[in-house]
Design an enzyme around this catalytic site. Structure first.
Site, mmCIF file in Angstrom:
data_model
loop_
_atom_site.group_PDB
_atom_site.id
_atom_site.type_symbol
_atom_site.label_atom_id
_atom_site.label_comp_id
_atom_site.label_asym_id
_atom_site.label_seq_id
_atom_site.Cartn_x
_atom_site.Cartn_y
_atom_site.Cartn_z
ATOM 1 N N ARG A 1 0.834 -1.191 0.000
ATOM 2 C CA ARG A 1 0.000 0.000 0.000
ATOM 3 C C ARG A 1 0.870 1.243 0.000
ATOM 4 O O ARG A 1 2.037 1.215 0.335
ATOM 5 C CB ARG A 1 -0.881 0.058 1.237
ATOM 6 C CG ARG A 1 -1.399 -1.244 1.721
ATOM 7 C CD ARG A 1 -2.374 -0.965 2.838
ATOM 8 N NE ARG A 1 -2.608 -2.104 3.660
ATOM 9 C CZ ARG A 1 -2.221 -2.185 4.917
ATOM 10 N NH1 ARG A 1 -1.572 -1.205 5.466
ATOM 11 N NH2 ARG A 1 -2.491 -3.258 5.622
ATOM 12 N N THR A 2 0.230 2.350 -0.382
ATOM 13 C CA THR A 2 0.934 3.633 -0.353
ATOM 14 C C THR A 2 1.225 4.019 1.081
ATOM 15 O O THR A 2 0.336 4.024 1.922
ATOM 16 C CB THR A 2 0.051 4.721 -0.969
ATOM 17 O OG1 THR A 2 -0.284 4.339 -2.279
ATOM 18 C CG2 THR A 2 0.792 6.037 -1.004
ATOM 19 N N LEU A 3 2.471 4.307 1.397
ATOM 20 C CA LEU A 3 2.835 4.722 2.738
ATOM 21 C C LEU A 3 3.259 6.173 2.775
ATOM 22 O O LEU A 3 2.895 6.922 3.654
ATOM 23 C CB LEU A 3 3.973 3.834 3.253
ATOM 24 C CG LEU A 3 3.601 2.362 3.394
ATOM 25 C CD1 LEU A 3 4.855 1.532 3.577
ATOM 26 C CD2 LEU A 3 2.668 2.150 4.562
ATOM 27 N N ASN B 1 -5.153 2.172 1.081
ATOM 28 C CA ASN B 1 -4.178 2.309 0.006
ATOM 29 C C ASN B 1 -4.510 3.563 -0.798
ATOM 30 O O ASN B 1 -4.903 3.475 -1.959
ATOM 31 C CB ASN B 1 -4.243 1.068 -0.882
ATOM 32 C CG ASN B 1 -3.152 1.054 -1.922
ATOM 33 O OD1 ASN B 1 -2.168 1.782 -1.811
ATOM 34 N ND2 ASN B 1 -3.304 0.228 -2.950
ATOM 35 N N PRO B 2 -4.357 4.747 -0.164
ATOM 36 C CA PRO B 2 -4.871 5.957 -0.810
ATOM 37 C C PRO B 2 -4.068 6.373 -2.031
ATOM 38 O O PRO B 2 -2.894 6.062 -2.155
ATOM 39 C CB PRO B 2 -4.740 7.012 0.291
ATOM 40 C CG PRO B 2 -3.599 6.544 1.116
ATOM 41 C CD PRO B 2 -3.673 5.050 1.103
#
Lengths: 198, 242
Positions: free
Chosen positions: B19-21, B123-124
């Protein structure tokens, strides 16, 4: 190796307050129109009040009653019990007898029918004032007494305006403009009042 | 809230995260306002890699279909992904060939759903989006944040623009701005951002969308003014101090 804490939250607090008061033959619902994020104001003109009834009407071939709506909202909220909708709701309308009907909720759907309620960032300021002005009889009393207020519609609207004028003074997230919706036998009426913009 | 989620094992470990971090290559503010004939939007062309101003020709505004203009700040790769989603959306809309086309309200709603759904999966898409357009004479200007918060207003700004440009717009915006006045107002906002936002670059584009369509200007620079009397002989009156 210590597990890293996430540095991103899926939640944001956009602030704002709302109030609903049930009367003998009307219901007043009001909310401010400010949307904030942290110390910023995103917009001064965001409506937090919505009408809900169309899908039910198509499926059940009748208007959705307030208690039915109340249960629907509770179920919707509890459905996300383990990743909640971070929203604090107040539902207002007229019950099957035409009396005012207010339900108040927490973030996961627990609800209760009351004579009046407030939620949001200004609720801690507004609720005690409403308790003082509208104190309902205890729900434990027998025979069961009506929770609806004996105030007239215009008195209730004035009360709501006073609540928000005061909450705006002390709550930074409440202000800009007040939207008031009044439901009664004649239909729905909308009114606006300017609030302090600071 | 976060520690409870870890107990329930909802967060997982970072090493296998898909996921986007954090964002990597980011764009800074986008500022937009409604004017007499439609929407004006401005964004610079910088793509920062942390504190390095790595890319200086990044187009952060794109036309969407016939009626909309999208501007984005935040992660550039996520913006490019959103453009791919929107390409598909517009393609399907065109394939209907029914004389109807998606207006800015519809595109804004679509984007809100996409952003909110990604946020729900933790997971934006790490962007703040500005969506403006005109359809059937109706002007529309809205914003969506990375967690799906959306609203519309007469003027919007993302990132630093919220802090520096919005107050200027609140003071000086009015209904029925002419094109020249609108551009002057936007340039005023962009100049302040250039002075005060360290990730701004002096190469910007201004886009205009009206009933006729979208025009994005070629890149140009703003004039900056450093000739303040206080900057001449700065130590006078306090010799030896900094």
């Amino acid at each position: 190796m210590v597990k890293q804490q996430p540095n991103w939250s899926p939640y944001d607090n956009n602030g704002g307050s709302c109030v609903a008061i049930a009367g003998a033959d009307y219901c007043v619902i009001a909310a401010d129109t400010r949307m904030s994020s942290g110390y910023n104001i995103l917009t001064r003109d965001y409506s937090k009040i919505c009408k809900l009834h169309l899908i039910y009407q198509h499926q059940h071939n009748k208007q959705m009653s307030c208690p039915a709506m109340a249960q629907l909202l509770s179920n919707t909220l509890y459905y996300k019990r383990f990743f909640p909708y971070y929203a604090f709701n107040v539902l207002g309308g007229l019950d099957n007898e035409g009396k005012g009907c207010v339900f108040t909720y927490d973030a996961v759907g627990s609800y209760e029918r009351v004579g009046y309620s407030s939620q949001g960032s200004g609720s801690t300021l507004i609720m005690p004032f409403l308790d003082n002005q509208l104190k309902s009889p205890s729900p434990l009393l027998l025979p069961a007494q009506d929770a609806v207020t004996p105030l007239s519609e215009s008195e209730a609207v004035d009360l709501v305006k006073t609540c928000f004028a005061s909450a705006t003074e002390r709550d930074i997230y409440t202000g800009d403009r007040l939207e008031i919706v009044v439901l009664n036998a004649d239909g729905i009426r909308r009114e606006y009042m300017e609030l302090r913009k600071d | 809230m976060d520690s409870k989620m870890q107990q329930h094992g909802l967060l997982g470990s970072e090493s296998d995260s898909q996921r986007t971090l954090y964002p990597y290559v980011t764009g800074t503010s986008v500022v937009a306002l409604k004017y007499k004939d439609g929407i004006l939007m401005a964004a610079d062309m910088g793509g920062s890699y942390g504190s390095t101003l790595r890319y200086k020709t990044v187009e952060r505004m794109k036309a969407i279909g016939k009626h909309s203009l999208l501007g984005a700040s935040g992660e550039i790769s996520d913006f490019q992904e959103i453009l791919r989603y929107l390409d598909e959306l517009i393609l399907y809309d065109n394939m209907w060939d029914d004389g109807n086309s998606l207006g800015p309200k519809e595109v804004h709603n679509y984007l809100t759903r996409v952003m909110y759904n990604r946020r729900n999966k933790f997971n934006p898409l790490w962007n703040s989006l500005v969506l403006g357009g005109v359809k059937n004479g109706q002007k529309y200007l809205g914003m969506v944040s990375m967690i799906g918060v959306n609203f519309e207003d007469n003027h919007v700004a993302t990132g630093f623009g919220n802090h520096l440009a919005r107050p200027i717009l609140r003071d000086e915006w009015h209904e029925n701005l002419s094109f020249e006045d609108g551009v002057k107002l936007l340039e005023k906002c962009m100049r302040v951002l250039l002075y005060r936002d360290r990730s701004a670059v002096n190469k910007l584009q201004i886009a205009k969308i009206t009933e006729e369509g979208v025009t994005i200007s070629p890149p140009y620079s703003l004039k900056t003014f450093w000739g303040f009397s206080a900057f001449h002989n700065p130590t006078v009156g306090a010799e030896g101090s900094w």
